[in-house]
Enzyme design. Structure first.
Site, PDB file in Angstrom:
ATOM      1  N   HIS A 144      48.889  36.229  66.091  1.00  0.00           N
ATOM      2  CA  HIS A 144      48.780  35.822  64.990  1.00  0.00           C
ATOM      3  C   HIS A 144      48.260  34.297  64.568  1.00  0.00           C
ATOM      4  CE1 HIS A 144      50.128  34.227  60.467  1.00  0.00           C
ATOM      5  NE2 HIS A 144      50.098  34.860  60.539  1.00  0.00           N
ATOM      6  N   LYS A 581      48.890  35.577  47.141  1.00  0.00           N
ATOM      7  CA  LYS A 581      48.498  34.658  46.337  1.00  0.00           C
ATOM      8  C   LYS A 581      48.107  35.564  45.121  1.00  0.00           C
ATOM      9  CE  LYS A 581      46.529  34.227  50.906  1.00  0.00           C
ATOM     10  NZ  LYS A 581      45.415  35.099  51.738  1.00  0.00           N
TER      11      LYS A 581
END
Length: 618
Positions: A144, A581
């Site tokens: 990540h 989002k």
């Protein structure tokens, strides 16, 4: 306790909240915290004595001079790391206390509890064997972008944890205990002195090393312990039945294969990751085989070695051309000679990782190594040394069956923007004479062309000239998947995750690219693909369209055959980052839940189970 009834969750909850046997463990955690606190204070007094009063709360951190504030923050950061390590250690102590008090077969969540409960309820061993045969668990690790902690720091954490485990023992003299505490203090000092985070973005090679750190330090041993516990629990619950425990665990990774998440992941970088992953498990097998040599110092005159074992050993040594050498090195110790034979083959495999078939003595498949270990198990069993075999050889065989010649199955991730672009270039190459415009990627004409190409026999693997560098790289990546599946490990690669999947045609397009590089199980490219394409549904619209995407995809027989080849389950990834989002946290989670139900129904219609991989993002 003499009560054999299952331990209730109420009892476990009382234990976890400290109202029963956890009191000793809670006291132990307090001791750990105090010990760590005193050692950190010792480091502070040696390195930055002026900040001690801010750390212990005697002064308000808001009054700290600007020149010292970073040191105070660093100290708190280290302290929270130490608290986490202490908590992990105390949790292990807690589990030990529970097991001591209630016995393992009464603690929910353990193999012993699960199988003893099954036996008490009359579940047959054949049903348990069927359950094992159909079980599959595959944790997947990723690199990540927010993970900044260096492997060096993780190694210090590990050493601190080990130091705490050593201090649990009561055999130490006061002097020895002081030495151990001093080692602990030095490791905490190292945390202070070592740069904790990367100052520059790591290379993919560094990310691969970061991922493998957890296997080298924990997971290789953890898997061996897990299978040992599984074998023990099965034997205790069903003592008169011999189970065949298959490799129910496999590990996956995105590190080195995530082309959509890291522009530096080229096909060459991925090839390097595959070989690095393979070397990690092979080196571990070599290490364990070497250790086995010291444990299997069994003299021929002490046991009755079967004629078959001696005969096969001589044949294997003759294959190496080393019969006399090995006989002189370990005279009268056939099991050590056998281990030397295996070590020689492992070394040859490590020397030819890109293509073990270049060497006649290298292991060409992990199954060959597993088979040799099985033969060693049988040889020891025939010599009435089953206990040695069960304790030392069987766990290694389970590890080989789990990690193969890969450690992890590397998933590939690519974006539909890239794959459709490559297909558009191929369209143009095939339609140069007609000069037709490339159809829209959501058009019926585009879908018809892709489906027609998939249904048409592939007589010769085509060559497309004048493709862009990106298109060539994508095709080379797929060629590489085929290469390492053939040359190293059929499970070297996992699945291909297709980001921003919007239509079934997007997925079929990747299958067509795979067909163009010869990645089907038959020469005509009609039977089944050698890699499973996993649609990643990310936006609200894509999630809502997910059921129709799966419905259309599963209409194709070759897709269903491909799914059967990969265990019979179609994986679907649902993404949180873009849906968050797009629609916000609450809306995205509701849409994901709804999409999963409808996608599951679409799979059920075609008798194809669906598994979901959740990709939580920021």
């Amino acid at each position: 306790m003499n009560d054999n009834s299952p331990l209730s969750w109420t009892q476990l909850t009382k234990v976890a909240t400290g109202s029963m046997i956890i009191n000793p463990a809670a006291s132990y955690e307090d001791e750990l915290v105090e010990l760590m606190y005193q050692q950190l204070l010792s480091v502070i007094r040696a390195r930055q004595p002026d900040i001690e009063t801010y750390f212990d709360g005697k002064k308000d951190i808001r009054d700290c001079p600007a020149t010292k504030i970073l040191y105070v923050l660093q100290t708190y950061g280290i302290w929270f790391q130490l608290l986490s390590i202490a908590e992990q250690n105390a949790m292990v102590q807690q589990r030990r206390q529970i097991e001591k008090e209630y016995h393992r077969d009464r603690v929910p969540g353990t193999f012993a509890y699960a199988f003893s409960s099954a036996a008490q309820k009359g579940i047959s061993p054949d049903e348990i064997q069927k359950l094992l045969d159909n079980s599959f668990i595959c944790p997947v690790i990723t690199a990540h972008p927010t993970e900044a902690k260096r492997v060096t720091v993780l190694e210090v954490h590990r050493r601190i944890y080990v130091s705490l485990k050593q201090l649990e023992l009561e055999r130490w003299t006061p002097r020895e205990r002081d030495d151990l505490i001093n080692e602990l203090r030095n490791e905490i000092d190292l945390l202070w002195l070592t740069g904790e985070i990367r100052l520059v973005k790591p290379t993919v090679e560094q990310e691969v090393a970061w991922g493998l750190h957890f296997f080298v330090e924990s997971l290789f041993d953890g898997v061996k312990d897990l299978y040992t516990e599984l074998d023990r629990a099965l034997e205790q619950a069903y003592p008169h039945y011999e189970f065949n425990v298959p490799p129910i665990f496999r590990f996956g990774s995105w590190i080195g294969g995530d082309r959509d998440g890291n522009p530096n992941v080229t096909h060459k970088v991925t090839a390097a990751a595959i070989q690095t992953n393979a070397a990690a498990c092979l080196k571990r097998y070599r290490q364990d085989l070497f250790k086995l040599g010291s444990k299997l110092s069994i003299a021929n005159h002490s046991v009755n070695v079967s004629e078959n074992f001696t005969k096969v050993l001589q044949e294997k040594l003759a294959m190496l051309g080393e019969t006399e050498t090995y006989s002189k090195r370990n005279p009268g110790e056939v099991f050590r000679q056998y281990l030397r034979y295996m070590l020689t083959r492992i070394d040859a495999t490590l020397q030819n990782l890109s293509d073990p078939r270049k060497s006649k003595i290298a292991y060409h498949r992990a199954d060959d190594l597993s088979s040799d270990l099985s033969f060693l198990e049988q040889g020891l069993s025939d010599a009435k040394c089953s206990n040695l075999s069960d304790a030392n050889v069987r766990p290694l065989r389970h590890m080989v069956d789990t990690f193969g010649f890969r450690t992890v199955s590397l998933d590939i991730r690519e974006n539909t923007t890239v794959t459709n672009s490559v297909l558009a270039e191929i369209w143009q190459a095939l339609h140069q004479k007609t000069r037709l415009d490339v159809p829209g990627f959501k058009s019926k004409k585009w879908n018809k062309w892709i489906v027609d190409q998939l249904m048409q026999p592939l007589r010769v693997i085509p060559r497309f000239d004048n493709l862009s560098a990106q298109a060539q790289s994508t095709l080379k990546m797929l060629e590489q998947v085929k290469y390492f599946q053939n040359m190293l490990d059929s499970k070297a690669y996992g699945v291909c995750v297709l980001s921003m999947t919007q239509t079934a045609t997007d997925v079929l397009g990747v299958y067509l690219l795979a067909k163009y590089v010869g990645m089907f199980t038959d020469s005509d490219g009609l039977e089944a693909c050698r890699i499973l394409i996993v649609p990643l549904l990310e936006t609200i619209d894509d999630l809502e369209n997910g059921p129709s995407v799966l419905e259309e995809l599963l209409e194709h027989a070759f897709v269903r055959r491909t799914i059967r080849k990969f265990g019979g389950t179609q994986e679907v990834m649902v993404g949180y980052s873009d849906s968050n989002k797009d629609g916000g946290f609450l809306t995205s989670n509701w849409i994901i839940s709804k999409a999963q139900s409808e996608i599951h129904a679409a799979g059920k219609k075609h008798k194809v189970p669906i598994s979901f991989f959740h990709g939580r993002g920021g």
